[in-house]
Design a protein around this motif. Structure first.
Motif, short mmCIF file in Angstrom:
data_model
loop_
_atom_site.label_atom_id
_atom_site.label_comp_id
_atom_site.label_asym_id
_atom_site.label_seq_id
_atom_site.Cartn_x
_atom_site.Cartn_y
_atom_site.Cartn_z
N PHE B 18 -3.16 -5.39 8.11
CA PHE B 18 -2.64 -6.72 7.83
C PHE B 18 -2.38 -6.88 6.34
CE2 PHE B 18 -2.84 -11.29 7.16
CZ PHE B 18 -1.97 -11.71 8.15
N SER B 19 -3.31 -6.40 5.61
CA SER B 19 -3.11 -6.49 4.17
C SER B 19 -1.89 -5.70 3.74
CB SER B 19 -4.33 -5.96 3.44
OG SER B 19 -5.49 -6.62 3.87
N TYR B 20 -1.73 -4.65 4.42
CA TYR B 20 -0.57 -3.84 4.08
C TYR B 20 0.71 -4.59 4.39
CZ TYR B 20 2.72 -0.02 4.12
OH TYR B 20 3.78 0.77 3.88
N CYS B 21 0.68 -5.17 5.53
CA CYS B 21 1.90 -5.88 5.89
C CYS B 21 2.06 -7.19 5.15
CB CYS B 21 1.88 -6.16 7.41
SG CYS B 21 2.03 -4.68 8.40
N ASP B 22 0.95 -7.63 4.71
CA ASP B 22 1.03 -8.95 4.08
C ASP B 22 1.45 -8.79 2.64
OD1 ASP B 22 0.89 -11.56 3.63
OD2 ASP B 22 -1.30 -11.71 3.70
N THR B 23 2.70 -8.50 2.54
CA THR B 23 3.15 -8.18 1.19
C THR B 23 3.09 -9.39 0.28
OG1 THR B 23 5.39 -8.62 1.93
CG2 THR B 23 4.63 -6.34 2.00
N GLU B 24 3.21 -10.44 0.89
CA GLU B 24 3.24 -11.62 0.03
C GLU B 24 1.90 -12.31 -0.05
OE1 GLU B 24 7.63 -11.91 1.76
OE2 GLU B 24 6.10 -13.35 2.33
N SER B 25 1.03 -11.71 0.60
CA SER B 25 -0.33 -12.27 0.54
C SER B 25 -0.36 -13.71 1.00
CB SER B 25 -0.92 -12.18 -0.88
OG SER B 25 -0.95 -10.85 -1.29
N THR B 26 0.37 -13.89 1.98
CA THR B 26 0.41 -15.27 2.46
C THR B 26 -0.44 -15.46 3.69
OG1 THR B 26 2.33 -14.75 3.80
CG2 THR B 26 2.72 -15.59 1.57
N LYS B 27 -1.13 -14.47 3.98
CA LYS B 27 -1.99 -14.53 5.16
C LYS B 27 -1.22 -14.65 6.46
CE LYS B 27 -5.59 -14.29 2.74
NZ LYS B 27 -5.73 -12.93 2.23
N VAL B 35 6.14 -4.75 9.08
CA VAL B 35 5.56 -4.90 10.41
C VAL B 35 6.39 -4.12 11.42
CG1 VAL B 35 5.04 -6.54 12.21
CG2 VAL B 35 4.56 -7.10 9.83
N LEU B 36 7.66 -4.31 11.27
CA LEU B 36 8.52 -3.61 12.22
C LEU B 36 8.34 -2.10 12.08
CD1 LEU B 36 11.75 -5.77 12.05
CD2 LEU B 36 10.02 -5.68 13.85
N GLU B 37 8.31 -1.73 10.88
CA GLU B 37 8.14 -0.29 10.70
C GLU B 37 6.79 0.15 11.21
OE1 GLU B 37 10.95 0.40 6.80
OE2 GLU B 37 8.84 0.93 6.77
N LEU B 38 5.85 -0.68 11.04
CA LEU B 38 4.55 -0.36 11.59
C LEU B 38 4.63 -0.16 13.08
CD1 LEU B 38 1.51 -0.07 11.14
CD2 LEU B 38 1.33 -2.51 11.60
N PRO B 163 6.37 2.92 5.55
CA PRO B 163 5.44 2.58 4.49
C PRO B 163 4.23 1.93 5.09
CG PRO B 163 7.37 1.18 4.40
CD PRO B 163 7.60 2.17 5.46
N VAL B 164 4.53 1.27 6.07
CA VAL B 164 3.41 0.61 6.71
C VAL B 164 2.35 1.60 7.11
CG1 VAL B 164 2.76 -0.62 8.78
CG2 VAL B 164 4.85 -1.18 7.58
N VAL B 165 2.85 2.58 7.58
CA VAL B 165 1.95 3.43 8.32
C VAL B 165 0.91 4.12 7.48
CG1 VAL B 165 1.84 5.29 9.89
CG2 VAL B 165 3.78 3.77 9.90
N SER B 166 1.40 4.98 6.78
CA SER B 166 0.44 6.00 6.39
C SER B 166 -0.72 5.52 5.58
CB SER B 166 1.16 7.10 5.67
OG SER B 166 2.02 6.53 4.74
N PRO B 167 -0.46 5.02 4.50
CA PRO B 167 -1.61 4.92 3.61
C PRO B 167 -2.73 4.12 4.23
CG PRO B 167 0.38 4.18 2.54
CD PRO B 167 0.69 4.37 3.97
#
Lengths: 139, 796
Positions: B18-27, B35-38, B163-167
């Protein structure tokens, strides 16, 4: 027909156990365990002489009505015990000796592996394959 | 939204994602690219993804809140597990594996580099080069490192990758310790081995991007540009997730997690996949890398890495000990507990492969086998040029090892071939072909005799040969003592002489042969080299028997047990010299007086001959006769066998008495003898004549005289061998004896020549026979060795 093959450490705990018929394993374990006494007896009998002079192949440890037990001990007191079906008369002493020799060679190869700690159970695939082929070929 | 119970692992995992996807830190995560890429990385069909999204309520909300996100992730896990997507399954399914997402390599790299580089910038690390696992390699799950994640998200270099994925995603289901490592925060990275091994491990993660050359989990070395990004990133990026490097291959999983990559990366992946031919091939860059690593442990490239050092080194790979043990068994070709360069490269390569998800083979792949010897170079498969044959000396050791190791099976035939080649070579070298050649050549060499006499091909009257002959004669000296005995027996006077003379030649060649054998060998020599050759291959006592000269198989046996007197005697005039060579040139004089009488005296009439010989042999009677014989050489040449025998007998007695190694001086002796003979010819002739006429008594006397005179000459005379030559000459000239003394000079000279020729012939014969003996002994030794090898082990 080699039924079971066991390698025991100098402290008499098993390093490797392999028996062909999946069932009755416990019986083989018990047999091998009791045969360790015979092995120790044979070792101590020759204890007077130098270890080097001691022959590695112990021969027939004791026969039962169903099978025979052969023993082999290395210079480091690692014991190989083999249980052979009594009905297999084709298995000559020489063949047993050669099988023990192969076992010993493979065991040596295992020891050469730095990742193997002496005293560990033997999990080597190669060793398993070798033992399988050896036991199968006899069968 | 149902309540969602997550395990702690899931909790963490989902939080990270979630943090990864939450690029904007908007919760709340919008349906943004990540997300889609995830979800794409989850490798689920689109409809499933849609279903998930619907189920989790994102569609309702239009975005992914944390809970929705978590639910979605859980549904992804469910879907990946093959379970139907049900809302109820969220909580009912126990022990659901974590959703798996393909990790892009870039991310891994970034993580990886992040681990080692202090640079907090992850820029280039995420080149969109996704390690295109050549089909099977799994993209590593990135280790989860918040820092890395953050950085990654910030940098977003990954052009393509998920990008979502790996790290962020720790390999969900990977039970690897790596994964656990991955979970650790970047601090855990520091636990990792040093940058030394770090870059070492980097390849694991970076295997993919790269090598267009081979689809292996290639560690394109640091150099290759395409991969440079990986490497570079590795070096530059801050230690985001050290784990990355290790984990890249969630090996155990065998989940071929495809890196969800952008077009470029996927293209790369495909490209690399297509170039995949031999998974175990080591590229040059990899090879170079391995070599460098080898050097760090063992500067000498031809040296060994001891097992303990190798163990430490490979333990850093964080592979389970069991697998490392298996890798060791595969790669330690010669089972010596140490790794050569080739073995090390193979082991390294296997470790790399394993880290990338390849299963370890049961047998060492051919391309990883250390080169055995040059002979097998052509048989090596897939070996890179960089892997040029490290001499297979360690690999050659394996033959001694138990061949039960399956990994060695491939090399056995090669080794066997090489060994066979060596064996054949040795066999060839020890073959007795020379003998056969010898034989064939010998046969036509003697046209004079009906019998194929052992005329040596080489007519090199070298000193060596003469010396050999001398040696033989000296050897025969030992046997000489017996010769008198032989002489005495009534039936063997002639034979004795022959035997004594025979002793000359084989004296040294016949090692351990009985004196009788020596006789036989001598006889054979005289008889035919052909026979000799064959006989030498056989038992010693049978020298005469096995290779019978064409004309006379065992005629000698009629006479003596082992002497082929007939053969020797049957030496034609041309061969007389050869035959006579065996005898000291003492015989000739005897038959001179009356060539018919001479022989009569000596031979055909046993009684006479016996007496004469017995009386004369021990003495130096023959010497005188020899002198006479000398003069009769020419005449003798015409004479028949009898005369030869006579001469031989006489020469034999001479031999008995004067056994000196003779050289080419035999002719001199002859000359001397002849000279003396000439002096005494008037006397000798009558004596010889007397000998010839008087069967028994007279002959001995004149003989004695001659012998005495000869005795005087003897000391001045030369070796036996020459005597034999002289004998031959004498024998040959015997017929000429009666002609006249006046012809003695010519006869002597002729006899000298003949003797010389005979000497050389016999010398060659001797040398050849010695060669035969050596060959036979070699064969015997080889046979004994073979017997030893074939004998079953009688011990343990």
């Amino acid at each position: 027909l080699v039924l079971a093959c066991v390698i025991c450490s100098p402290q008499n705990y098993p390093l490797y156990i392999r028996s062909i018929p999946a069932e009755n394993e416990l019986k083989f374990h018990y047999t091998v365990h009791t045969s360790l006494d015979v092995v120790d007896e044979k070792i101590s009998a020759m204890g007077k002489a130098l270890v080097d002079q001691r022959e590695l192949y112990l021969g027939l440890l004791y026969p039962t009505e169903d099978y025979k037990v052969y023993g082999y001990v290395t210079n480091s007191k690692v014991k190989f015990v083999m249980v052979v079906d009594s009905s297999n008369t084709a298995l000559r002493d020489n063949e047993i000796r050669s099988m023990f020799r192969k076992l010993h060679n493979s065991y040596t190869d295992i020891m050469c592996n730095p990742f193997y700690n002496p005293g560990d159970r033997i999990h080597s695939r190669t060793f398993d394959n070798m033992v399988n082929s050896m036991m199968m070929q006899v069968c | 939204m149902e309540g969602l119970t997550l395990s702690e692992a899931e909790q963490r995992y989902y939080c990270d994602l979630f943090s990864y996807c939450d690029t904007e830190s908007t919760k709340k995560v919008a349906s943004n690219g990540r997300v889609l890429e995830l979800f794409r990385a989850a490798q689920l069909p689109n409809d499933v993804v849609m279903q998930i999204m619907e189920l989790c309520g994102a569609t309702r909300l239009g975005y992914f809140g944390r809970s929705q996100f978590y639910i979605a992730l859980k549904l992804v896990a469910v879907a990946q597990s093959g379970l139907p997507l049900r809302v109820e399954s969220l909580n009912t399914v126990k022990d659901l594996p974590l959703p798996r997402f393909v990790v892009s390599k870039n991310e891994q790299e970034s993580r990886h580099t992040a681990v080692y580089s202090s640079d907090a910038d992850n820029p280039a690390s995420y080149s969109g080069v996704i390690p295109p696992p050549p089909g099977r390699i799994q993209v590593k799950k990135g280790s989860v490192s918040h820092d890395a994640v953050q950085q990654r998200t910030s940098t977003d270099q990954q052009e393509s990758t998920s990008p979502v994925v790996s790290p962020q995603q720790s390999p969900p289901t990977s039970p690897h310790t790596w994964r656990k490592h991955n979970r650790h925060p970047s601090g855990g990275n520091n636990e990792r081995p040093l940058a030394g091994p770090g870059p070492f491990w980097a390849p694991f993660s970076e295997a993919q991007p790269g090598s267009s050359t081979s689809s292996d989990p290639i560690w394109s070395g640091h150099s290759p540009p395409p991969h440079q990004e990986n490497w570079v990133s590795f070096a530059d990026t801050p230690p985001t997730s050290a784990l990355l490097a290790m984990h890249p291959a969630s090996v155990q999983d065998q989940t071929t997690v495809r890196t969800v990559a952008s077009a470029t990366t996927t293209n790369e992946i495909r490209r690399q996949s297509s170039s995949y031919d031999d998974p175990w091939k080591i590229t040059d860059e990899q090879r170079q890398y391995y070599v460098n690593q080898f050097k760090t442990i063992q500067p000498d490239l031809n040296g060994f890495i001891p097992g303990s050092a190798a163990k430490e080194f490979f333990t850093k790979s964080k592979l389970p000990i069991l697998e490392l043990s298996h890798i060791w068994e595969l790669s330690d070709f010669d089972k010596d507990g140490a790794l050569t360069l080739d073995e090390f490269c193979a082991a390294f390569h296997l470790v790399v492969a394993r880290k990338n998800g390849y299963d370890l083979p049961e047998k060492l792949p051919e391309s990883l086998m250390p080169k055995l010897i040059d002979l097998e170079d052509s048989t090596e498969v897939g070996e890179q040029t960089g892997e040029v044959g490290y001499s297979g000396s360690p690999a050659e050791a394996p033959p001694s090892k138990s061949p039960s190791m399956p990994s060695l099976n491939q090399t056995w035939p090669e080794l066997n071939q090489s060994s066979e080649q060596w064996e054949t070579f040795s066999e060839r070298s020890s073959s007795s072909q020379t003998l056969t050649q010898f034989d064939s050549n010998i046969a036509p060499a003697d046209p004079d005799t009906a019998i194929v006499h052992p005329v040596p091909i080489r007519m090199t009257p070298s000193k060596i040969h003469m010396q050999e002959m001398e040696l033989k004669r000296t050897g025969s000296d030992h046997a000489n003592p017996t010769s008198p005995l032989l002489v005495k027996p009534p039936d063997l006077p002639e034979e004795n002489k022959i035997s004594s003379s025979i002793k000359f030649t084989p004296g040294n060649t016949v090692n351990g042969y009985s004196s009788s054998d020596s006789y036989t060998s001598d006889a054979e020599q005289i008889g035919s080299t052909v026979t000799r050759q064959r006989s030498h291959s056989g038992t010693s006592p049978d020298n005469t028997a096995p290779p019978p000269p064409p004309p006379r198989p065992h005629p000698s046996h009629s006479r003596s047990s082992s002497l082929d007197l007939n053969r020797s005697f049957s030496v034609t005039p041309g061969q007389q010299q050869a035959g006579v060579v065996a005898y000291p040139p003492a015989v000739p004089p005897r038959p001179q007086p009356s060539q018919g009488a001479g022989p009569h005296v000596h031979r055909p009439v046993d009684a006479e001959g016996l007496i004469a010989h017995t009386s004369t042999s021990p003495q130096q009677i023959p010497e005188q006769p020899n002198f006479a014989d000398f003069s009769q050489f020419e005449a003798f040449a015409v004479s028949g066998v009898n005369k030869e025998q006579e001469d031989e007998i006489e020469t034999h007695s001479e031999v008995l008495q004067v056994e000196k190694p003779s050289d080419s001086t035999s002719s001199l002796r002859v000359a001397k003898a002849d000279g003396r003979v000439e002096d005494k010819t008037p006397a000798n002739v009558p004596t010889s004549a007397g000998k010839g006429t008087t069967p028994l008594a007279p002959p001995p006397k004149p003989i004695r005289r001659r012998l005495k005179s000869e005795d005087e000459l003897r000391p001045e005379a030369e070796e036996h061998t020459q005597k034999t030559g002289v004998i031959a000459a004498v024998l040959a000239s015997q017929p000429s004896i009666p002609r006249s003394v006046g012809k003695d000079k010519k006869a002597i000279q002729a006899s000298i020549r003949r003797n010389k020729e005979t000497n050389t012939v016999l010398a060659r014969l001797n040398s050849e026979l010695q060669q035969q003996l050596k060959d036979v002994l070699e064969e015997r030794i080889s046979l004994e060795v073979q017997l030893e090898q074939l004998r079953p082990f009688s011990h343990l």
